[in-house]
Motif scaffolding. Structure first.
Motif, PDB file in Angstrom:
ATOM      1  N   TRP A  61       0.822  -1.202   0.000  1.00  0.00           N
ATOM      2  CA  TRP A  61       0.000   0.000   0.000  1.00  0.00           C
ATOM      3  C   TRP A  61       0.861   1.259   0.000  1.00  0.00           C
ATOM      4  CZ3 TRP A  61      -4.842  -0.533  -1.236  1.00  0.00           C
ATOM      5  CH2 TRP A  61      -5.492  -1.746  -0.957  1.00  0.00           C
ATOM      6  N   THR A  62       1.978   1.222   0.728  1.00  0.00           N
ATOM      7  CA  THR A  62       2.874   2.377   0.752  1.00  0.00           C
ATOM      8  C   THR A  62       3.465   2.641  -0.632  1.00  0.00           C
ATOM      9  OG1 THR A  62       3.438   1.889   3.061  1.00  0.00           O
ATOM     10  CG2 THR A  62       4.923   3.346   1.844  1.00  0.00           C
ATOM     11  N   ILE A  63       3.871   1.573  -1.310  1.00  0.00           N
ATOM     12  CA  ILE A  63       4.426   1.720  -2.653  1.00  0.00           C
ATOM     13  C   ILE A  63       3.360   2.226  -3.621  1.00  0.00           C
ATOM     14  CG2 ILE A  63       5.458   0.459  -4.573  1.00  0.00           C
ATOM     15  CD1 ILE A  63       6.744  -1.401  -2.512  1.00  0.00           C
ATOM     16  N   LEU A  64       2.113   1.731  -3.478  1.00  0.00           N
ATOM     17  CA  LEU A  64       1.031   2.180  -4.350  1.00  0.00           C
ATOM     18  C   LEU A  64       0.748   3.660  -4.154  1.00  0.00           C
ATOM     19  CD1 LEU A  64      -1.229   1.577  -6.369  1.00  0.00           C
ATOM     20  CD2 LEU A  64      -2.679   0.914  -4.432  1.00  0.00           C
ATOM     21  N   VAL A  65       0.690   4.098  -2.902  1.00  0.00           N
ATOM     22  CA  VAL A  65       0.448   5.522  -2.623  1.00  0.00           C
ATOM     23  C   VAL A  65       1.581   6.374  -3.174  1.00  0.00           C
ATOM     24  CG1 VAL A  65       0.222   7.229  -0.780  1.00  0.00           C
ATOM     25  CG2 VAL A  65      -1.008   5.051  -0.625  1.00  0.00           C
ATOM     26  N   ALA A  66       2.804   5.902  -3.018  1.00  0.00           N
ATOM     27  CA  ALA A  66       3.942   6.660  -3.532  1.00  0.00           C
ATOM     28  C   ALA A  66       3.910   6.749  -5.054  1.00  0.00           C
ATOM     29  CB  ALA A  66       5.249   6.012  -3.065  1.00  0.00           C
ATOM     30  N   ALA A  67       3.549   5.636  -5.728  1.00  0.00           N
ATOM     31  CA  ALA A  67       3.475   5.649  -7.190  1.00  0.00           C
ATOM     32  C   ALA A  67       2.394   6.601  -7.673  1.00  0.00           C
ATOM     33  CB  ALA A  67       3.224   4.231  -7.702  1.00  0.00           C
ATOM     34  N   VAL A  68       1.230   6.590  -7.015  1.00  0.00           N
ATOM     35  CA  VAL A  68       0.153   7.500  -7.395  1.00  0.00           C
ATOM     36  C   VAL A  68       0.557   8.948  -7.124  1.00  0.00           C
ATOM     37  CG1 VAL A  68      -2.224   8.169  -6.898  1.00  0.00           C
ATOM     38  CG2 VAL A  68      -1.630   5.760  -7.081  1.00  0.00           C
ATOM     39  N   ALA A  69       1.275   9.175  -6.021  1.00  0.00           N
ATOM     40  CA  ALA A  69       1.719  10.543  -5.710  1.00  0.00           C
ATOM     41  C   ALA A  69       2.692  11.061  -6.764  1.00  0.00           C
ATOM     42  CB  ALA A  69       2.365  10.576  -4.327  1.00  0.00           C
ATOM     43  N   VAL A  70       3.610  10.196  -7.191  1.00  0.00           N
ATOM     44  CA  VAL A  70       4.552  10.613  -8.236  1.00  0.00           C
ATOM     45  C   VAL A  70       3.807  10.908  -9.540  1.00  0.00           C
ATOM     46  CG1 VAL A  70       6.476   9.841  -9.664  1.00  0.00           C
ATOM     47  CG2 VAL A  70       6.496   9.392  -7.216  1.00  0.00           C
ATOM     48  N   SER A  71       2.881  10.035  -9.895  1.00  0.00           N
ATOM     49  CA  SER A  71       2.103  10.252 -11.111  1.00  0.00           C
ATOM     50  C   SER A  71       1.278  11.530 -11.015  1.00  0.00           C
ATOM     51  CB  SER A  71       1.189   9.057 -11.365  1.00  0.00           C
ATOM     52  OG  SER A  71       0.347   9.278 -12.472  1.00  0.00           O
ATOM     53  N   ALA A  72       0.667  11.773  -9.849  1.00  0.00           N
ATOM     54  CA  ALA A  72      -0.137  12.987  -9.676  1.00  0.00           C
ATOM     55  C   ALA A  72       0.721  14.236  -9.787  1.00  0.00           C
ATOM     56  CB  ALA A  72      -0.849  12.941  -8.327  1.00  0.00           C
ATOM     57  N   ALA A  73       1.946  14.167  -9.251  1.00  0.00           N
ATOM     58  CA  ALA A  73       2.832  15.337  -9.348  1.00  0.00           C
ATOM     59  C   ALA A  73       3.222  15.613 -10.798  1.00  0.00           C
ATOM     60  CB  ALA A  73       4.086  15.100  -8.499  1.00  0.00           C
ATOM     61  N   VAL A  74       3.506  14.548 -11.544  1.00  0.00           N
ATOM     62  CA  VAL A  74       3.876  14.729 -12.955  1.00  0.00           C
ATOM     63  C   VAL A  74       2.705  15.313 -13.739  1.00  0.00           C
ATOM     64  CG1 VAL A  74       4.538  13.531 -15.067  1.00  0.00           C
ATOM     65  CG2 VAL A  74       5.610  12.914 -12.898  1.00  0.00           C
ATOM     66  N   PHE A  75       1.513  14.780 -13.524  1.00  0.00           N
ATOM     67  CA  PHE A  75       0.337  15.303 -14.220  1.00  0.00           C
ATOM     68  C   PHE A  75       0.044  16.740 -13.798  1.00  0.00           C
ATOM     69  CE2 PHE A  75      -0.396  11.102 -15.715  1.00  0.00           C
ATOM     70  CZ  PHE A  75      -1.294  11.203 -16.771  1.00  0.00           C
TER      71      PHE A  75
END
Length: 364
Positions: free
Chosen positions: A30-44
């Motif tokens: 779950w931590t890795i998933l949240v981090a991946a979504v956060a990185v994607s959200a920052a890029v977008f």
């Protein structure tokens, strides 16, 4: 990574627990998933700020999910090894495929419910479209036509399909059985519009060209139901243990009576489930009914006289032939689509209840 430790009773020195060493914490995925979504959200966010366009939340979540797959594999490889990493990779891919398949289903449900609720009222289920050219009207004529034609198709299909499956399982041997199996497989893959053309041509031979009746639509639906009933019933009959047949034969019971008293009662739950699912499969067909049964604005209770409306054809005609105001036609189309979905859901629920309460283990 967290490693649990214990103290040696002789020396009191902390040692690593071999059962938990080399494992990611339970919260790591779950931590890795949240981090991946956060990185994607920052890029977008950066891309949308630079381009001046609106923020794409769907794209951010999708890219974040894609980033999670290699990320969980990489962290698991470094900490847990390749075997455990491959297990986590496959789990992520299967879960992602399931969620991806659920997106259109959930979107369809939300869309139909939100747009169909506008006309989901008492008048909609108590009125027909007779003499209605604008707002108002209902689908009682389409519901009556759908129930009558689907019921007639079931009356035609269930005996033929069930007896064919009994022949294939209990009696069929040689070329005839292989030929019947081949024809059933071919019928399973025929387009629905071909069934409608066949039913229309059949009745045109006896009643003249241009004849469209409810029974013609029922015949067209039966052509689509029969192979489904045959296949589902055949599989259920093959699941009956041969020991039950042999025990009946040892008592001197004839084969036909063994089938009626032993084989069919044992498999009745699965057969009924297959029949209900076949009905749910054909109740939403549009093309064969549009050709064989046509459409009408009035209630018709006679399958053998005149055209007959159905819910799928009603949805099509309301959407394709919009009048004034067009929104009234769209509201009726979406409400009829919602009604059809609810009917299919009810049939599937009935099939599950039948499979649960009429299974052999409940009758012992």
């Amino acid at each position: 990574m967290t490693i649990q430790t214990t103290q040696a009773p002789e020396t009191g020195v902390a040692i690593a627990n071999s059962l938990t060493a080399g494992r990611l914490p339970k919260s790591a995925p779950w931590t890795i998933l949240v981090a991946a979504v956060a990185v994607s959200a920052a890029v977008f966010g950066v891309v949308s700020f630079g381009s001046g366009s609106g923020y794409n939340w769907g794209g951010a979540l999708f890219i974040g999910a894609l980033l999670y797959i290699p990320a969980i594999w990489l962290f698991s490889t470094l900490v847990e090894g390749r075997r455990r990493a491959m297990d986590r990779l496959v789990t992520a891919l299967v879960t992602g495929a399931f969620l991806l398949a659920m997106i259109p289903l959930v979107s369809l449900g939300i869309t139909v419910v939100s747009l169909g609720a506008a006309r989901f009222d008492a008048d909609f289920f108590s009125m027909s479209m007779r003499n209605v050219t604008g707002e108002g009207g209902g689908i009682v004529h389409a519901i009556v036509g759908t129930l009558l034609m689907t019921g007639a198709a079931a009356v035609i299909s269930i005996p033929i399909g069930l007896m064919t499956s009994i022949y294939l399982v209990e009696y069929g041997r040689g070329r005839l059985a292989r030929g019947v199996t081949f024809l059933v497989d071919v019928m399973t893959g025929i387009p629905s519009i071909v069934a409608g053309l066949f039913a229309y041509s059949l009745f045109a031979i006896f009643l003249g060209p241009g004849t469209r009746t409810g029974i013609a639509g029922a015949v067209a639906l039966s052509l689509l139901m029969i192979p489904v009933v045959v296949r589902s019933s055949e599989e259920m009959l093959r699941l009956v243990p041969n020991e039950l047949r042999e025990a009946a034969f040892a008592l001197g019971v004839p084969k036909w009576l063994t089938i009626v008293k032993v084989v069919l009662p044992t498999s009745i739950a699965g057969i009924t489930t297959g029949v209900m699912l076949s009905i749910a499969r054909v109740i939403g067909e549009t093309a064969p009914l549009l050709i064989a049964a046509g459409f009408t604005a009035s209630v018709n209770y006679n399958l053998f006289d005149g055209r007959m409306q159905s819910l799928p054809v009603f949805v099509y005609t309301q959407y394709a032939n919009q009048g004034n105001p067009p929104q009234a036609y769209l509201d009726r189309a979406w409400a009829a689509a919602l009604t059809l979905i609810l009917i299919v859901m009810a049939l599937n629920l009935i099939a599950r209840l039948v499979a649960r309460f009429f299974a052999p283990k409940f009758g012992r």
